[in-house]
Structure formats: structure tokens, C-alpha cells
Design an enzyme around this catalytic site. Structure first.
Site, PDB file in Angstrom:
ATOM      1  N   GLN A 162      -4.326  -1.689   9.419  1.00 46.87           N
ATOM      2  CA  GLN A 162      -4.196  -3.026   8.822  1.00 46.87           C
ATOM      3  C   GLN A 162      -4.804  -4.086   9.757  1.00 46.87           C
ATOM      4  O   GLN A 162      -4.518  -4.110  10.948  1.00 46.87           O
ATOM      5  CB  GLN A 162      -2.716  -3.332   8.525  1.00 46.87           C
ATOM      6  CG  GLN A 162      -2.502  -4.634   7.790  1.00 46.87           C
ATOM      7  CD  GLN A 162      -3.134  -4.667   6.397  1.00 46.87           C
ATOM      8  OE1 GLN A 162      -3.059  -3.704   5.643  1.00 46.87           O
ATOM      9  NE2 GLN A 162      -3.784  -5.774   6.059  1.00 46.87           N
ATOM     10  N   LYS A 199       0.837  -1.209   0.000  1.00 45.92           N
ATOM     11  CA  LYS A 199       0.000   0.000   0.000  1.00 45.92           C
ATOM     12  C   LYS A 199       0.872   1.259   0.000  1.00 45.92           C
ATOM     13  O   LYS A 199       0.583   2.220  -0.707  1.00 45.92           O
ATOM     14  CB  LYS A 199      -0.960  -0.037   1.198  1.00 45.92           C
ATOM     15  CG  LYS A 199      -2.065  -1.077   0.987  1.00 45.92           C
ATOM     16  CD  LYS A 199      -2.814  -1.460   2.249  1.00 45.92           C
ATOM     17  CE  LYS A 199      -3.729  -2.659   1.947  1.00 45.92           C
ATOM     18  NZ  LYS A 199      -4.378  -3.231   3.120  1.00 45.92           N
ATOM     19  N   ASP A 241     -10.828   3.189   3.748  1.00 48.54           N
ATOM     20  CA  ASP A 241     -10.838   1.734   3.612  1.00 48.54           C
ATOM     21  C   ASP A 241     -12.265   1.193   3.825  1.00 48.54           C
ATOM     22  O   ASP A 241     -12.507   0.000   3.663  1.00 48.54           O
ATOM     23  CB  ASP A 241      -9.873   1.148   4.660  1.00 48.54           C
ATOM     24  CG  ASP A 241      -9.366  -0.240   4.300  1.00 48.54           C
ATOM     25  OD1 ASP A 241      -9.395  -0.599   3.107  1.00 48.54           O
ATOM     26  OD2 ASP A 241      -8.936  -0.965   5.217  1.00 48.54           O
TER      27      ASP A 241
END
Ligand code: NAP
Length: 284
Positions: free
Chosen positions: A98, A54, A121
Site C-alpha cells: 500500500q 481490498k 498491482d
């Protein structure tokens, strides 16, 4: 009609190229590039790889990335403090925590601490609620990546029967919501579903979101079905037995190179939207 491969590698590159161009314009007009903060808690090797991918993708389009690495022993309170600091930082447009966090962390509390305007996200309860209500927000990246693939290839789910196998909060459930928003008739399957093969046999669109290698067998697939495989398992295989099933399909995503690359492209896209102060545009 021969089956058509839904090329996520190609579409994700196209999206990244257009993000890159937009960022170049922003910078040449004197604006700062968008910034994505990534938070990694602990030492999970797979998570380290995902975060590195990412960060690399951010740099490849000219975005700024702030990589925050916290020790395995981090408490929920310590993580929340980091998230609150990023929420307050006007230079940060997106926050990615994450998953999975170490077990002592209340992961839901941590996700939900992310400011909705920085939830690029699409992981907060509020984002999911808005998505379910058909209200603009940021969308979970993998499901939205699949939607963008359908759109790119001119596939309209309206009136089609869709079966989503898997109901996780980040993947199966939101994908079912998005397909319903696009007027498909959606069935959500899970580990307690009876006669799964029969249910899948009815589907015009099959979404693999199980996390088990080649779990959805080729002989369950109705001829002409559209196959979207979000699964990514060791050995570079998805959740659908695509090596045989593709021949029966009208459209299919390969693994790798299908849904996977779309996830990061969507993350960058939604970070750009955040820098431009708007949510992801409506699906229709
Ligand atoms: P997850 O949280 O483990 O959820 C798996 C789902 O599959 C659950 O809803 C579970 O049902 C269902 N399931 C398990 N066994 C089943 C069975 N025998 N029959 C029917 N359903 C069954 O997994 P996830 O996070 O959604 O991920 C799923 C897959 O997508 C994984 O391969 C993952 O690597 C991949 N993924 C890829 C990306 C990407 O960027 N491409 C992103 C996210 C995930 P219950 O709810 O009843 O337990």
C-alpha cells in the site's frame, strides 16, 4: 445522443461475480484459491481503509488474503525481507504494497523488489517497461480499470485525441501508454503545461488524474468528449467538474461509482490471472 454514464460499480460487480465463479470451480476441482498478500506500513488512516477494502473484496470472491501490518518505524531492509519472503512463498499469487509508505522507506526499491509474476498491482519498473513496450505483464489497476470501462461500453479510442491531465507513475503515465497502445493520439499534461484549458478543449477523451477537486472545468470540455475521472477527493468529487461537464459529454464516469470501484476489481482479476500462471491478456 444523451450522455452515457460509464458504470464502474456495475462492471466491477460483474468482474467480481465472474472471479467468484472461477474460484468456486478451482476449489471444487481440488485447487487452492488464489492468495493476495497486502502489506501496510505505518498508521496512515486512508491507507488502512484502502487495505481493509481490498481484504474485504478478496474474501467476497473467495480469495485468501494475508494482511501484513508493519510498524511506522519499519526500515527499507525490513520491508524488503517481507517482500522477499512473499516472493518465495508458492501459495502467494499477488503482492500489494500500500502506497504511501513512511518517508524513511525507499518506496521505489520496495516496489521493485516485488516479483514481476506477483506484481498484480502493476507497480514495478519492469511492469511499466513491459507495458511501454507493448509486452504482456500486469497493468496498473486504475488505468486498466478505465480501459475495461471503455471496452465494456464499446468505445474504441483509435484515432481519437486523448488528453491525460497528470503524469504520475501509477496513474497518468501508464494511462497515456495504454491509450496510445489502443491507437489514440495522446497528450500528457502536468503542472508546467501552458494553456491547459486550450489543450483539454481539443480532446475527444479527457482523463482526470490530477488529485485536485473539480480542477478540469466544464467549459474546457469539447462537446461529445469522453470523460474519465480517476480523481477522488474529499467531498466525494473527482478531478473533473462532472456535475456540469457530464451534459456536454458523450460518455462520462461518475464520482463515486465510476473509476474507483474498477481499481479493486482489476487487482482481484490480476491476482486470479497470476494463480492461473498468466499475465493480463493483450488490449487489442
Ligand atoms: P499525484 O502523484 O499527486 O500526481 C498528480 C499529477 O497531477 C502530477 O503529474 C502533477 O504534475 C499533476 N498536476 C498537479 N497540479 C497540476 C496543475 N495545476 N495542472 C496540471 N497538472 C497538475 O497523484 P496520483 O497518485 O496520480 O492521483 C491523482 C488522483 O487520482 C487523486 O485524486 C487520487 O486520489 C486519484 N487516484 C485514484 C485511484 C483510484 O483507485 N480510483 C487510484 C490512484 C489515484 P507534475 O508531475 O508536474 O507534478
Amino acid at each position: 445522443m444523451a450522455p452515457i454514464l460509464l458504470d464502474g460499480k456495475k462492471l466491477s460487480q460483474k468482474i467480481k461475480d465472474s472471479i467468484s465463479q472461477e474460484i468456486s470451480k478451482m476449489v471444487s476441482s481440488g485447487k487452492k484459491p488464489p492468495k493476495l498478500a497486502t502489506i501496510l506500513v505505518g498508521n496512515n488512516p486512508a491507507s488502512e481503509t484502502y487495505v481493509a477494502m481490498k481484504v474485504k473484496a478478496c474474501h467476497s470472491v473467495g480469495m485468501i488474503s494475508e494482511k501484513i501490518e508493519l510498524p511506522e518505524t519499519t526500515s527499507t531492509q525490513e520491508l524488503l525481507q517481507v517482500i522477499r519472503r512473499l516472493n518465495q512463498d508458492s501459495d502467494t499469487h499477488g503482492i500489494l504494497l500500500q502506497h504511501p509508505c513512511p518517508p524513511q522507506i525507499d518506496e521505489r526499491a520496495a516496489f521493485d523488489a516485488i516479483d514481476l509474476k506477483k506484481d498484480v498491482d502493476g507497480v514495478t519498473t519492469l511492469s511499466f517497461g513491459k507495458l511501454s513496450m507493448g509486452v504482456e505483464t500486469y497493468l496498473p489497476c486504475t488505468p486498466y480499470g478505465m480501459v475495461l470501462l471503455l471496452k465494456e461500453y464499446g468505445i474504441n479510442p483509435e484515432g481519437k485525441s486523448a488528453v491525460v491531465v497528470g503524469r504520475s507513475a501509477i496513474l497518468g503515465k501508464p494511462m497515456a501508454m495504454l491509450l496510445s497502445e489502443m491507437n489514440a493520439t495522446v497528450t500528457i499534461c502536468h503542472s508546467r503545461t501552458q494553456n491547459l484549458s486550450e489543450v483539454v478543449r481539443q480532446a475527444d477523451i479527457v482523463v482526470g488524474a490530477v488529485g485536485k477537486p473539480e480542477f478540469i472545468k466544464s467549459d474546457w470540455i469539447k462537446p461529445g468528449a469522453i470523460l474519465l475521472d480517476a480523481g477522488y477527493n474529499p467531498g466525494n468529487v473527482g478531478d473533473i467538474e462532472i456535475s456540469k461537464a457530464w451534459e456536454k459529454s458523450s460518455y462520462y464516469t461518475p464520482v463515486p461509482g465510476g473509476v474507483g470501484p474498477m481499481t479493486i476489481a482489476v487487482l482481484l482479476l490480476q491476482t486470479l490471472y497470476s494463480a492461473k500462471d498468466h499475465f493480463t491478456p493483450p488490449l487489442k
